[in-house]
Write a protein that holds these residues in place. Structure first.
Motif, PDB file in Angstrom:
ATOM      1  N   ILE A  66       0.914  -0.999   0.166  1.00 34.04           N
ATOM      2  CA  ILE A  66      -0.030  -0.072  -0.219  1.00 34.04           C
ATOM      3  C   ILE A  66       0.814   1.058  -0.103  1.00 34.04           C
ATOM      4  O   ILE A  66       1.756   1.432   0.789  1.00 34.04           O
ATOM      5  N   GLY A  67       0.573   2.047  -0.837  1.00 34.74           N
ATOM      6  CA  GLY A  67       1.591   3.400  -0.975  1.00 34.74           C
ATOM      7  C   GLY A  67       0.527   4.624  -1.232  1.00 34.74           C
ATOM      8  O   GLY A  67      -0.395   4.580  -1.146  1.00 34.74           O
ATOM      9  N   THR A  68       1.517   5.889  -0.766  1.00 33.45           N
ATOM     10  CA  THR A  68       0.680   7.101  -0.997  1.00 33.45           C
ATOM     11  C   THR A  68       1.527   7.891  -1.875  1.00 33.45           C
ATOM     12  O   THR A  68       2.654   7.834  -2.051  1.00 33.45           O
ATOM     13  N   ILE A  69       0.790   8.570  -2.914  1.00 34.39           N
ATOM     14  CA  ILE A  69       1.244   9.233  -4.039  1.00 34.39           C
ATOM     15  C   ILE A  69       1.959  10.532  -3.292  1.00 34.39           C
ATOM     16  O   ILE A  69       1.597  11.270  -2.460  1.00 34.39           O
ATOM     17  N   GLN A  70       3.552  10.637  -3.787  1.00 40.44           N
ATOM     18  CA  GLN A  70       4.178  11.658  -3.189  1.00 40.44           C
ATOM     19  C   GLN A  70       4.470  12.764  -4.283  1.00 40.44           C
ATOM     20  O   GLN A  70       4.538  13.967  -3.837  1.00 40.44           O
ATOM     21  N   ASP A  71       4.521  12.360  -5.587  1.00 43.31           N
ATOM     22  CA  ASP A  71       4.917  13.368  -6.570  1.00 43.31           C
ATOM     23  C   ASP A  71       4.344  12.849  -7.835  1.00 43.31           C
ATOM     24  O   ASP A  71       4.243  11.682  -7.947  1.00 43.31           O
ATOM     25  N   ILE A  72       4.135  13.823  -8.668  1.00 41.46           N
ATOM     26  CA  ILE A  72       3.896  13.677 -10.105  1.00 41.46           C
ATOM     27  C   ILE A  72       5.168  14.085 -11.043  1.00 41.46           C
ATOM     28  O   ILE A  72       5.312  15.253 -10.847  1.00 41.46           O
ATOM     29  N   VAL A  73       5.595  13.272 -11.538  1.00 41.44           N
ATOM     30  CA  VAL A  73       6.830  13.636 -12.475  1.00 41.44           C
ATOM     31  C   VAL A  73       6.248  13.189 -13.784  1.00 41.44           C
ATOM     32  O   VAL A  73       5.434  12.437 -14.090  1.00 41.44           O
ATOM     33  N   ILE A 109      -1.693  13.762  -5.510  1.00 38.61           N
ATOM     34  CA  ILE A 109      -0.702  13.620  -4.356  1.00 38.61           C
ATOM     35  C   ILE A 109      -1.529  13.279  -2.758  1.00 38.61           C
ATOM     36  O   ILE A 109      -2.418  14.129  -2.719  1.00 38.61           O
ATOM     37  N   GLY A 110      -1.099  12.150  -2.274  1.00 41.89           N
ATOM     38  CA  GLY A 110      -1.690  12.325  -0.879  1.00 41.89           C
ATOM     39  C   GLY A 110      -2.608  10.942  -1.147  1.00 41.89           C
ATOM     40  O   GLY A 110      -2.991  10.338  -0.230  1.00 41.89           O
ATOM     41  N   SER A 111      -3.117  10.707  -2.324  1.00 42.92           N
ATOM     42  CA  SER A 111      -3.954   9.510  -2.637  1.00 42.92           C
ATOM     43  C   SER A 111      -3.145   7.943  -2.090  1.00 42.92           C
ATOM     44  O   SER A 111      -2.125   7.829  -2.160  1.00 42.92           O
ATOM     45  N   SER A 112      -4.065   7.317  -1.628  1.00 42.77           N
ATOM     46  CA  SER A 112      -3.545   5.722  -1.126  1.00 42.77           C
ATOM     47  C   SER A 112      -3.701   4.981  -2.109  1.00 42.77           C
ATOM     48  O   SER A 112      -5.131   4.617  -2.716  1.00 42.77           O
ATOM     49  N   VAL A 113      -3.042   3.965  -2.414  1.00 43.51           N
ATOM     50  CA  VAL A 113      -3.193   3.046  -3.605  1.00 43.51           C
ATOM     51  C   VAL A 113      -2.647   1.704  -3.166  1.00 43.51           C
ATOM     52  O   VAL A 113      -2.024   1.441  -2.287  1.00 43.51           O
ATOM     53  N   MET A 114      -3.640   0.617  -3.716  1.00 43.95           N
ATOM     54  CA  MET A 114      -2.932  -0.889  -3.365  1.00 43.95           C
ATOM     55  C   MET A 114      -2.212  -1.182  -4.579  1.00 43.95           C
ATOM     56  O   MET A 114      -2.887  -1.065  -5.962  1.00 43.95           O
ATOM     57  N   ILE A 115      -1.015  -1.664  -4.683  1.00 47.09           N
ATOM     58  CA  ILE A 115      -0.036  -1.551  -5.813  1.00 47.09           C
ATOM     59  C   ILE A 115       0.631  -2.826  -5.793  1.00 47.09           C
ATOM     60  O   ILE A 115       0.954  -3.331  -4.686  1.00 47.09           O
ATOM     61  N   ARG A 116       1.299  -3.394  -6.767  1.00 49.12           N
ATOM     62  CA  ARG A 116       2.279  -4.504  -6.779  1.00 49.12           C
ATOM     63  C   ARG A 116       3.509  -4.050  -7.314  1.00 49.12           C
ATOM     64  O   ARG A 116       3.721  -3.513  -8.249  1.00 49.12           O
ATOM     65  N   VAL A 117       4.745  -4.581  -6.763  1.00 47.18           N
ATOM     66  CA  VAL A 117       5.997  -4.271  -7.204  1.00 47.18           C
ATOM     67  C   VAL A 117       6.252  -5.274  -8.544  1.00 47.18           C
ATOM     68  O   VAL A 117       6.184  -6.449  -8.361  1.00 47.18           O
ATOM     69  N   LYS A 118       6.510  -4.496  -9.489  1.00 48.17           N
ATOM     70  CA  LYS A 118       6.866  -5.344 -10.862  1.00 48.17           C
ATOM     71  C   LYS A 118       7.913  -5.646 -10.990  1.00 48.17           C
ATOM     72  O   LYS A 118       8.473  -6.757 -11.264  1.00 48.17           O
ATOM     73  N   ASP A 119       8.886  -4.870 -10.511  1.00 48.62           N
ATOM     74  CA  ASP A 119      10.549  -5.173 -10.751  1.00 48.62           C
ATOM     75  C   ASP A 119      11.287  -4.175  -9.936  1.00 48.62           C
ATOM     76  O   ASP A 119      10.855  -2.891  -9.740  1.00 48.62           O
ATOM     77  N   VAL A 120      12.520  -4.683  -9.394  1.00 49.65           N
ATOM     78  CA  VAL A 120      13.409  -4.105  -8.685  1.00 49.65           C
ATOM     79  C   VAL A 120      14.905  -4.191  -9.585  1.00 49.65           C
ATOM     80  O   VAL A 120      15.241  -5.560  -9.496  1.00 49.65           O
ATOM     81  N   ASP A 121      15.511  -3.258  -9.462  1.00 51.40           N
ATOM     82  CA  ASP A 121      16.789  -3.545 -10.291  1.00 51.40           C
ATOM     83  C   ASP A 121      17.924  -3.349  -9.008  1.00 51.40           C
ATOM     84  O   ASP A 121      17.705  -3.367  -8.053  1.00 51.40           O
ATOM     85  N   SER A 122      19.123  -3.648  -9.598  1.00 52.27           N
ATOM     86  CA  SER A 122      20.263  -3.656  -8.643  1.00 52.27           C
ATOM     87  C   SER A 122      20.508  -2.362  -7.809  1.00 52.27           C
ATOM     88  O   SER A 122      21.116  -2.385  -6.715  1.00 52.27           O
ATOM     89  N   THR A 123      19.984  -1.333  -8.609  1.00 55.34           N
ATOM     90  CA  THR A 123      20.308   0.077  -8.001  1.00 55.34           C
ATOM     91  C   THR A 123      19.001   0.483  -7.210  1.00 55.34           C
ATOM     92  O   THR A 123      18.907   1.483  -6.447  1.00 55.34           O
ATOM     93  N   MET A 124      17.945  -0.615  -7.082  1.00 57.75           N
ATOM     94  CA  MET A 124      17.083  -0.284  -6.188  1.00 57.75           C
ATOM     95  C   MET A 124      15.802   0.748  -6.800  1.00 57.75           C
ATOM     96  O   MET A 124      15.310   1.177  -5.986  1.00 57.75           O
ATOM     97  N   LYS A 125      15.966   0.587  -8.029  1.00 67.65           N
ATOM     98  CA  LYS A 125      14.742   1.324  -8.904  1.00 67.65           C
ATOM     99  C   LYS A 125      13.460   0.439  -8.581  1.00 67.65           C
ATOM    100  O   LYS A 125      13.680  -0.688  -9.272  1.00 67.65           O
ATOM    101  N   VAL A 126      12.492   0.766  -7.927  1.00 66.98           N
ATOM    102  CA  VAL A 126      11.376   0.042  -7.885  1.00 66.98           C
ATOM    103  C   VAL A 126      10.168   0.446  -8.890  1.00 66.98           C
ATOM    104  O   VAL A 126       9.777   1.681  -8.847  1.00 66.98           O
ATOM    105  N   GLU A 127      10.032  -0.548  -9.792  1.00 64.21           N
ATOM    106  CA  GLU A 127       8.676  -0.312 -10.718  1.00 64.21           C
ATOM    107  C   GLU A 127       7.551  -1.015 -10.253  1.00 64.21           C
ATOM    108  O   GLU A 127       7.575  -2.110  -9.723  1.00 64.21           O
ATOM    109  N   LEU A 128       6.539  -0.151 -10.258  1.00 68.46           N
ATOM    110  CA  LEU A 128       5.237  -0.601  -9.774  1.00 68.46           C
ATOM    111  C   LEU A 128       4.146  -0.821 -10.845  1.00 68.46           C
ATOM    112  O   LEU A 128       4.274  -0.247 -11.862  1.00 68.46           O
ATOM    113  N   THR A 129       3.149  -1.385 -10.471  1.00 68.60           N
ATOM    114  CA  THR A 129       2.008  -1.711 -11.299  1.00 68.60           C
ATOM    115  C   THR A 129       0.858  -1.698 -10.637  1.00 68.60           C
ATOM    116  O   THR A 129       0.609  -2.097  -9.416  1.00 68.60           O
TER     117      THR A 129
END
Lengths: 225, 254
Positions: A66-73, A109-129
């Protein structure tokens, strides 16, 4: 599983003199399996492993959180997932097509979402879906936070604890792997649910917890009616 | 140094000024998890030294340019409160505290598995509330326990203590008088297998004396290690009959 050998260990404690028994939370030095963590040691499938008593959530692919939206880029939402690493949700990972200039309409910004981790690379870039029927924006209910190391206890063996809670409390409960919990139901039930969850977090390491919680709920509900 | 005409003695009937034997530590008191906001914390008293350690992390690195792509960085801040010494200490970092911070960080960093948390930081803050010689060793001991409390993966705990030389004799864990008017001070830090991660020396020692000092300090570290370990274990001892913390991390339906 042998219950007798569960005990508290500190980093560096020797768990076994057979290097092949090194499991999760352990390392091998001088042919001995040693603990990497301050936690509970146990043997599991012939391996020694240590479950930490504290620590942060480290995302891994397939986790539902469960995540919260922090920023939109540019074409991404940056999402706080209660971890040292922030998650990225690309607009293409939403169940329906959204225009770039409409991003903030759909997920503010501030919304809560239920979300899945799609991929994490070695530099810990976390892609969600969010591309799953069971995922989505949380528009109702409440979100609480517990220590991520207590999540397995809250779910229970084969979901025993969480299913009991859902049944007894008449609530919809979802436990994210990152230690965020979403509950939905009527106000009184949600109050009790969150109270119970905090008790479970505090007593996660004790025995017979499911039965004690059941008893606690009975007493609380009787007091209410 | 004190006036030369007056001969100061550090021993009385084979005991030190505070009644300790030459190879005796000062009494130690440890408490874990004293701060609610920190991820891990520890309060420690070693004799008249009082220190508090707080650990935060792993967390995002700010400022960003400090982050390392392949590992976590460790930051250690040693700070003395202005009221920690007899004469008010000017607050804020100074040359001494920069040095202590650096050597303390290097004493702990080798046991932390920084590669587990790329692009993050583990922040360690050590505040000295009361100082009586040996604050860096007390700080390292407290920080080590606080790191474990924060659930940070480590190869082992780190224990630290000093040996000194007074009146020509090597003593363990010098207190303020012995440190100020003694001939040498040798703080060390090590893991329980005896691998040294900090070794400093202030003053002069012969080769044999240094060896004796190391021997004493190592024995002191072992004693401290046992205390550190015990306090961590006792924290959860009320549940020696352990429950069925579960094998399956079930992913349940909504």
């Amino acid at each position: 599983m042998d219950r007798m050998d569960r005990n508290v260990v500190v980093p560096g404690d020797i768990l076994s003199d057979d290097p092949n028994r090194s499991g999760e939370g352990t390392y091998v030095k001088d042919g001995c399996v040693r603990s990497l963590l301050y936690g509970m040691a146990s043997s599991y499938k012939d391996k020694m492993r240590v479950i930490p008593l504290a620590g942060k959530y480290v995302p891994s692919p397939g986790d539902t959180v469960i995540g919260t939206i922090q920023d939109i880029v540019f074409s991404n939402w940056i999402i706080n997932i209660n971890s040292p690493y922030e998650g990225l949700l690309h607009i293409s990972e939403l169940p329906r097509k959204i225009e770039m200039n409409e991003m903030s309409k759909y997920l503010r910004i501030g919304s809560s979402v239920m979300i899945r981790v799609k991929d994490v690379d070695s530099t810990m870039k976390v892609e969600l879906t969010m591309n799953d029927r069971r995922l989505g924006i949380l528009t109702r209910g409440r979100v609480a936070e517990i220590n991520p190391t207590r999540v397995p206890r809250l779910i229970g063996k084969g979901g025993s604890m969480i299913n009991m809670l859902k049944k007894e409390l008449n609530c919809n409960i979802f436990v994210g792997q990152n230690g965020r919990i979403w509950v939905d139901g009527n106000d009184d039930d949600m109050d009790l649910a969150l109270k119970t969850v905090l008790i479970i977090e505090k007593e996660a390491h004790t025995t017979g917890l499911t039965d004690r919680i059941l008893e606690f709920l009975r007493v609380e509900k009787e007091a209410r009616s | 140094m004190i006036g030369m005409d007056e001969k100061l003695s550090f021993f009385k009937d084979g005991l030190r000024l505070d009644g300790r034997l030459p190879d005796e530590l000062r009494p130690i008191k440890v408490e874990v998890g004293v701060l609610a906001r920190a991820d891990g914390s520890c309060y420690m008293e070693m004799g008249e030294n009082k220190v508090i350690a707080a650990v935060y992390g792993p967390r995002e690195v700010h400022p960003r340019h400090l982050q390392e792509v392949t590992r976590a960085i460790v930051r250690y801040r040693y700070n003395m409160a202005s009221f920690s010494v007899e004469e008010r200490k000017r607050p804020g970092p100074d040359r001494r505290s920069y040095e202590v911070s650096k050597v303390s960080r290097e004493a702990l960093e080798p046991v932390i598995l920084t590669s587990y948390f790329p692009r993050s930081v583990v922040d360690v803050f050590v505040e000295v509330l009361q100082a009586d010689a040996g604050t860096r060793t007390a700080g390292i001991n407290a920080a080590s326990v606080a790191l474990a409390d924060a659930g940070i993966p480590m190869r082992s705990l780190i224990s630290s203590c000093a040996a000194g030389k007074v009146d020509g004799e090597i003593v363990l864990d010098p207190m303020k008088l012995e440190d100020n008017f003694g001939e040498a001070d040798v703080p060390i830090a090590m893991n329980p297998s005896g691998e040294i991660t900090l070794l400093q020396m202030d003053g002069r020692l012969s080769k044999e004396e240094l060896q004796r000092a190391l021997e004493l300090a190592k024995a002191g570290c072992q004693q401290i290690y046992e205390i550190q370990r015990k306090v961590l274990i006792d924290r959860y001892s009320h549940m020696d009959d352990m429950g069925s913390c579960d094998e399956v991390v079930a992913e349940e339906e909504i």
